[in-house]
Structure formats: structure tokens, C-alpha cells
Write an enzyme that holds these catalytic residues in place. Structure first.
Site, mmCIF file in Angstrom:
data_model
loop_
_atom_site.group_PDB
_atom_site.id
_atom_site.type_symbol
_atom_site.label_atom_id
_atom_site.label_comp_id
_atom_site.label_asym_id
_atom_site.label_seq_id
_atom_site.Cartn_x
_atom_site.Cartn_y
_atom_site.Cartn_z
ATOM 1 N N GLU A 1 80.442 -103.735 59.252
ATOM 2 C CA GLU A 1 80.833 -104.761 58.279
ATOM 3 C C GLU A 1 81.882 -105.719 58.858
ATOM 4 O OE1 GLU A 1 80.671 -103.387 54.451
ATOM 5 O OE2 GLU A 1 81.803 -105.012 53.553
ATOM 6 N N THR B 1 94.724 -102.067 47.984
ATOM 7 C CA THR B 1 95.722 -101.093 48.443
ATOM 8 C C THR B 1 95.242 -100.373 49.698
ATOM 9 O OG1 THR B 1 94.731 -99.550 46.899
ATOM 10 C CG2 THR B 1 96.753 -100.635 46.178
ATOM 11 N N ASP C 1 85.179 -98.502 50.379
ATOM 12 C CA ASP C 1 83.779 -98.519 49.946
ATOM 13 C C ASP C 1 82.938 -97.502 50.721
ATOM 14 O OD1 ASP C 1 84.950 -100.692 48.755
ATOM 15 O OD2 ASP C 1 83.937 -102.185 50.000
ATOM 16 N N SER D 1 79.909 -103.063 46.136
ATOM 17 C CA SER D 1 79.658 -102.476 47.466
ATOM 18 C C SER D 1 78.199 -102.264 47.813
ATOM 19 C CB SER D 1 80.389 -101.142 47.619
ATOM 20 O OG SER D 1 81.741 -101.364 47.685
HETATM 21 C C1 GLA Z 1 86.678 -104.971 48.990
HETATM 22 C C2 GLA Z 1 86.948 -104.235 50.297
HETATM 23 C C3 GLA Z 1 87.690 -102.928 50.035
HETATM 24 C C4 GLA Z 1 88.933 -103.166 49.183
HETATM 25 C C5 GLA Z 1 88.584 -103.983 47.947
HETATM 26 C C6 GLA Z 1 89.801 -104.353 47.131
HETATM 27 O O1 GLA Z 1 85.786 -104.230 48.220
HETATM 28 O O2 GLA Z 1 85.733 -103.954 50.956
HETATM 29 O O3 GLA Z 1 88.007 -102.310 51.252
HETATM 30 O O4 GLA Z 1 89.953 -103.774 49.936
HETATM 31 O O5 GLA Z 1 87.894 -105.175 48.284
HETATM 32 O O6 GLA Z 1 90.387 -103.230 46.583
#
Ligand code: GLA
Length: 390
Positions: free
Chosen positions: A172, A45, A184, A135
């Protein structure tokens, strides 16, 4: 049930300092700590101007830093054998590769927003499981950013953190080449202990949401399936492309403005399902926040389950291992469970009564063994604080 230990900040900071001394023969000037995250709800989202609700893990990356005057950059990780050495001129889109991209990328992005980054020696150490959808990359970026800013004499004010979010994202997206929507980095930099962070990617607001789980006799269990199915990056990018296609076709500025009534105006069934996930997922985030405020934890659990079904069937980012975690957790008394993060493997989050947590964890390990999957990793994280200097 064996849990992956987060370690204590004081011990881990001392250990990364010692490692720095061992490798570079000097003391680091600063140590930054930044956590990984688990998203409670609101998946895919963020890049749709939507809502998400992550919490920071106690598991974190620790970055020890010492500035150099000669422009040389030397990077070491306790999780890898190689040292990366170069200068800022060697950093840019596509290089370096691997873990050094996240560290060097941050130095490059900081220099670009005006921080006079001279040479620097960096050692990182982490307790965030890698490749688990928790993350670990944002934890590296934010810990390095914090340590470097502090080494340059800055402090971690809200304004500085605000500036670090896009800098870490650029490391990133542009240097490592991994698309990210910003959830993240935002949670790693702004999380508070005991709270989830409600992020609104339309108006840019951040709201701390209190999560009195212990008082309710509940806990999170995070299950790292330790699988990463191929084409992860391609899968993420193609979901984003489907969303962009829908936005163009509907003539709106983002899927935040879409409603279920718009589905009939989309000509492709796959795109229609992608949009249905995003629209309903944003609603579920709002509902989880409301339910948590009323202590309606079973409702939160039900919304987790609905979110998982939406990701499995409409967004098509789950996999057998993640589905097995969810099914097994629910069969053993969890209030709810869902895959979390980007998908195609990685982790699931379970909302469990504290007194059933052990049974649920053991049942998942047994179910994986019975299905001849590798052993999953288990974490039971309390919502933790964002970035800090140690
Ligand atoms: C990864 C991306 C986030 C987000 C999620 C899904 O973690 O880094 O920014 O889009 O996927 O919610």
C-alpha cells in the site's frame, strides 16, 4: 432501510472460483478471504504509536489464486473490466496503478521477504464498499497474501500473519503510494468474531476485546456517505507531517509520550490542535475499552461523540456529510456516532439501540435527500473474523 449485504463466505468463495474458471480456464488452487474494517475509536493514532480499536466487517474480499511456472502474473477483478498482465519486474513504487497495485504490490512484498513467488493468476471479488474508508484495499492485500501463502504450501499461523502485516503495508505505502499506519492490515489479519481488536502501536501488542452488543440490545450502523473530498492523500500526509513536527519540537520519540501540558510548548496553533486530538483520542480509546468492560454503553456513545468533535474541530478531517450523519443519528436516539477511518468523506459509525436502528437509518437517508446529497450506503456489521482460507 436497505443494508449492503456482506454475502456468505461459502457462496462468495464458490462464485470467485467460478469466475476464475471462466477467465483462466482452470480451477484456482486456493481462495483467501480477508475482511474490511470499521474503527470504533482511535483515529490517526496508529502512526503516532497510539491505540486504536477496530473491528473486522463481515464484508470481505475473496482472492482465488493459481500459481504458474512461467513468471507471468495475470490479475482480474470482478469489480473492474481490465486484466493486468506483467511480471514481478513490472512491479515497484508507483506501478502498476489502480486496484492492481494492491494485488501485485503484495506479490512484490512477499517475494522481498523470501517467499518464492513464481507466476500467478489471481481473480478477486469483494463486498467491501470501495472508497468508503472501510479498508477495501487492506482486504485485497490480505486476501491475496493469504491465498498465495497457502498456494505455496504455508499455513496462516500467528507467525505468518505477523509477517504479512508489514508485507501488506508495503504494497500500500510503497507500490500504491497510499500512506497507511498499519491498523487496517492488522485487524484484517488478526480479528476474531464478536470482538474488537485493541492495537497498541507502541509496544506492538494486540488484545481481543469482547463486545457483547446483542446482549445489551445494541448494534452498529455504518453509514458510507459515498463522498470522497479532494486531496485525501494530501490531507492524510499533512496531518502526519504536523504530528512529526510536534514530535521534533517536543523532543520526544512519538506523540504517545505527549501530554496536554505539552501543548503550551508548541508555537503553532494548528499543530497544537492536531496534538490535542491525538493525545485525547488515545485516552478515549482506553476509556472506551474500560466502559465496554463494564457494560457502560452510554459512556461509549459519549466518547464516540467527543471523538467526532475532536476530529471535526482539532484534526479537521470531517465534512458536512459526516457531521450530518452524526447529528441525525443522535437526534433519533443513537447512543453515539463518529466519523471513522481516514476522514475527508468515507463513513461514520453509529452505536444504536437495535430497535431504533431502522428509524436512525431511514432518518439519515431522508436527511441526505433533504440536503441534496447522494444516497448513503448503510451496513449493520457484526464484529467478524479476520483472514481465512475458503
Ligand atoms: C487510514 C489508514 C490507517 C489509519 C486511519 C486513521 O485508514 O490506513 O492506518 O491511520 O486512516 O485512523
Amino acid at each position: 432501510m436497505q443494508l449492503i449485504d456482506a454475502g456468505t463466505p461459502a457462496t462468495l468463495a464458490a462464485s470467485v472460483r467460478a469466475r476464475f474458471h471462466e477467465v483462466f480456464g482452470e480451477e484456482p488452487t486456493t481462495v483467501g478471504r480477508a475482511p474490511g474494517r470499521v474503527n470504533l475509536i482511535g483515529e490517526h493514532t496508529d502512526y503516532n504509536a497510539g491505540l486504536c480499536l477496530p473491528v473486522a466487517l463481515p464484508h470481505a474480499t475473496y482472492a482465488a489464486v493459481r500459481l504458474r511456472e512461467d513468471g507471468v502474473i495475470r490479475l482480474r477483478s470482478a469489480q473492474a473490466d481490465d486484466t493486468w498482465e506483467g511480471t514481478l519486474a513490472d512491479v515497484g513504487p508507483g506501478h502498476p496503478r489502480g486496484w492492481p497495485a494492491y494485488v501485485a504490490g503484495v506479490l512484490w512484498a512477499l517475494a522481498d521477504v523470501g517467499y518464492a513467488v513464481p507466476g500467478v493468476d489471481v481473480v478477486i471479488d469483494s463486498t467491501v464498499p470501495v472508497g468508503a474508508g472501510l479498508s477495501s484495499s487492506a482486504a485485497i492485500e490480505c486476501s491475496v497474501a493469504a491465498a498465495v501463502v497457502a498456494a505455496l504450501g504455508g499455513s496462516l499461523t500467528d507467525e505468518v500473519r505477523e509477517l504479512l502485516v508489514p508485507a501488506c503495508m508495503r504494497a500500500e505505502i510503497e507500490v500504491a503510494g497510499a500512506p497507511t499506519g498499519g491498523m487496517d492490515q492488522a485487524v484484517s489479519l488478526f480479528a476474531q468474531e464478536g470482538r474488537a481488536l485493541l492495537l497498541d502501536f507502541q509496544d506492538g501488542s494486540r488484545t481481543q476485546v469482547s463486545l457483547p452488543l446483542h446482549e445489551a440490545g445494541l448494534a452498529f450502523l455504518v453509514v458510507d456517505t459515498r463522498v470522497s473530498h479532494a486531496l485525501v492523500d494530501g490531507g492524510y500526509a499533512s496531518r502526519r507531517a504536523d504530528c512529526e513536527r510536534a514530535v521534533a519540537q517536543l523532543g520526544i520519540s512519538s506523540l504517545r509520550d505527549a501530554t496536554l501540558a505539552d501543548l503550551d510548548r508548541l508555537d503553532d496553533d494548528r499543530v497544537r490542535r492536531r496534538v490535542r486530538h491525538v493525545v485525547t483520542e488515545i485516552e478515549r480509546v482506553e476509556e472506551v475499552v474500560a466502559a465496554a468492560a463494564h457494560g457502560s454503553w452510554q459512556r461509549v456513545g459519549d466518547l464516540f461523540v467527543a471523538s467526532h468533535a475532536s476530529m471535526r474541530d482539532d484534526y479537521e478531517i470531517s465534512c458536512e456529510e459526516l457531521d450530518l450523519v452524526v447529528e441525525t443519528a443522535l437526534a433519533h436516539g443513537a447512543l453515539g456516532a463518529r466519523m471513522t477511518g481516514g476522514g475527508f468523506g468515507g463513513s461514520a459509525i453509529v452505536l444504536a439501540p437495535v430497535d431504533r436502528r431502522e428509524e436512525i437509518g431511514d432518518a439519515i437517508v431522508a436527511a441526505f435527500a433533504a440536503a441534496s446529497y447522494g444516497e448513503p450506503g448503510l451496513l449493520s456489521p457484526d464484529p467478524s473474523a479476520g483472514v481465512s482460507l475458503e
